[in-house]
Design an enzyme around this catalytic site. Structure first.
Site, short mmCIF file in Angstrom:
data_model
loop_
_atom_site.label_atom_id
_atom_site.label_comp_id
_atom_site.label_asym_id
_atom_site.label_seq_id
_atom_site.Cartn_x
_atom_site.Cartn_y
_atom_site.Cartn_z
N SER A 204 0.84 -1.19 0.00
CA SER A 204 0.00 0.00 0.00
C SER A 204 0.88 1.25 0.00
CB SER A 204 -0.97 -0.03 1.18
OG SER A 204 -2.00 0.91 1.01
N LYS A 208 4.33 1.99 -2.28
CA LYS A 208 4.81 3.16 -3.03
C LYS A 208 6.26 3.43 -2.65
CE LYS A 208 0.25 5.32 -2.22
NZ LYS A 208 -0.55 4.68 -3.25
N GLN A 250 -7.88 6.36 -6.98
CA GLN A 250 -7.05 7.42 -6.44
C GLN A 250 -6.27 8.09 -7.57
OE1 GLN A 250 -3.82 6.30 -3.71
NE2 GLN A 250 -4.38 8.05 -2.42
N GLU A 258 -4.14 13.77 0.87
CA GLU A 258 -4.23 12.70 1.86
C GLU A 258 -3.03 12.64 2.77
OE1 GLU A 258 -4.62 7.82 2.12
OE2 GLU A 258 -5.03 8.83 0.23
N TRP A 301 -9.80 1.33 -6.11
CA TRP A 301 -9.05 2.47 -5.60
C TRP A 301 -7.58 2.41 -6.01
CZ3 TRP A 301 -10.25 7.09 -4.16
CH2 TRP A 301 -9.38 7.87 -3.39
N HIS A 337 -6.90 -6.38 1.21
CA HIS A 337 -5.80 -5.47 0.96
C HIS A 337 -4.59 -5.87 1.81
CE1 HIS A 337 -3.71 -1.92 -0.21
NE2 HIS A 337 -3.93 -1.23 0.89
#
Length: 386
Positions: A204, A208, A250, A258, A301, A337
């Site tokens: 998640s 990144k 997103q 965010e 998302w 997730h």
């Protein structure tokens, strides 16, 4: 390095300059394009319009891409830190200094039972199954660059050294931390880690981070970003296209509100991501020709069409370099997730075996995800780089 070219009646010996010398000759711009383009930027054309024709050209293009993505999106990645370290009882203690300031942190090492063990640096904790024979280095990335919303900008050990107003977002700060971990491993003994066989993973938001670390830290042998979605494996332009089609995905305009993963510089591009000089197929290209296995989850998302199209474009870069099987991507749906489904295990195992364990593993043609026509997002053709 030298090699011989045999021509009729004559043999010519050519001396090729080392990589560092060739890269030093690259002309890296300090200003970057902001022209609107809905297509993914051409990774085989310099910003001045010159074509990338050779692998040496591509090395220079990657330096150009890195400079652009740092300037517009990630913030500056410092490369001047000095690192000292000690290792004892599974704990690696690290002190990093730059500009007359210092900071210290520790990471834990588990599973390095044999000499010259490969290792995976795991952001937070490993959410992928790390196999026997591969050590896990648990990295508390949050302490290097905080990520608790907008109020956390400029907070963390990275900013203790470089200042709260430094351009780097948290993703870049974390990559700097990974760089210091490898420095520390190289400077110490007793941990049994082979510093030439290091992977990096996270899921998640930490996925990144793992992707950015693999791109910026060229000592990483294998990048394993998991469910990184927008800001990772997804391309900004494709995500905007999917959003325009009504997908709950997103995008850049949301992500900058965010958290502080990206540089403040990126705010200026958040509502016009089609003007950024690069896109995230080129983030994959920055890892090339090193190993990269992108693990995704088909959650709206995260942008499954965007990640698939983007990574298809990234794999075209690997193909142009003649190493298509050094990169793969695998998407899977119907699971929680950051859980890890069994149908992605074989692909992960193959990449770990090949790039960390040094085995002869088959990583060919791993392109798995929803239908995504990469041709509709590009207006360039990948050459065969000589």
């Amino acid at each position: 390095m030298r090699y011989s070219i045999v021509l009729p009646f004559i043999a010519v010996t050519v001396f090729a300059a080392p990589l560092e010398e060739r890269q030093a000759a690259c002309k890296v711009p300090t200003t970057f394009p902001t022209t609107a383009n809905s297509k993914l930027p051409n990774p085989f054309k310099f910003f001045d319009g010159t074509d990338v024709k050779t692998k040496a050209d591509f090395e220079c293009k990657n330096k150009e891409v890195s400079a652009a993505i740092q300037n517009q999106e990630l913030g500056v990645f410092p490369t001047t830190a000095k690192t000292t370290a000690t290792y004892s009882g599974g704990t690696l203690s690290i002190t990093a200094s730059d500009n007359g300031k210092s900071t210290s942190f520790t990471v834990s090492i588990k599973g390095a039972s044999a000499a010259n063990s490969p290792a995976i640096i795991a952001y937070g904790a490993a959410s992928i199954p790390v196999p026997a024979g591969v050590a896990t280095i648990v990295f508390n990335n949050d302490q290097i660059g905080a990520q608790q919303g907008q109020a956390s900008r400029g907070k963390g050990k990275f900013y203790d050294v470089y200042g709260a107003d430094h351009s780097a977002g948290a993703l870049t700060a974390w990559a700097w931390g990974v760089d210091r971990i490898i420095d520390a491993l190289e400077a110490t003994t007793g941990h049994n880690i082979d510093t030439k066989k290091i992977g990096v993973t996270g899921c998640s938001r930490n996925g990144k981070g793992a992707f950015v670390a693999a791109a910026l830290v060229n000592r990483i042998a294998l990048g394993i970003p998991q469910e990184s979605g927008s800001g990772g494996a997804a391309c900004w332009r494709v995500s905007d296209s999917e959003k325009a089609k009504g997908k709950n995905i997103q995008t850049a305009s949301q992500i900058v509100t965010e958290n502080v993963w990206f540089s403040k510089n990126f705010n200026a591009f958040s509502t016009k991501a089609n003007t950024v000089a690069t896109d995230h197929h080129q983030l994959a290209g920055m890892v090339a020709p090193r190993g990269l296995i992108v693990i995704e989850n088909e959650i709206d998302w995260l942008g499954p069409v965007s990640t698939t199209a983007c990574m298809k474009a990234g794999r075209l870069i690997y193909k142009a370099l003649g190493v298509p099987d050094n990169m793969g991507f695998t998407g899977s749906g119907n699971h929680g997730h950051c859980s890890f489904p069994s149908n992605q295990q074989a692909d992960l195992t193959a990449f770990i075996n090949k790039f960390l364990k040094g085995q002869d593993a088959n990583t060919a043609n791993i392109e798995k995800g929803p239908t995504a026509d990469v041709a509709s997002y590009i207006d360039w053709t990948a050459p065969t780089l000589t």
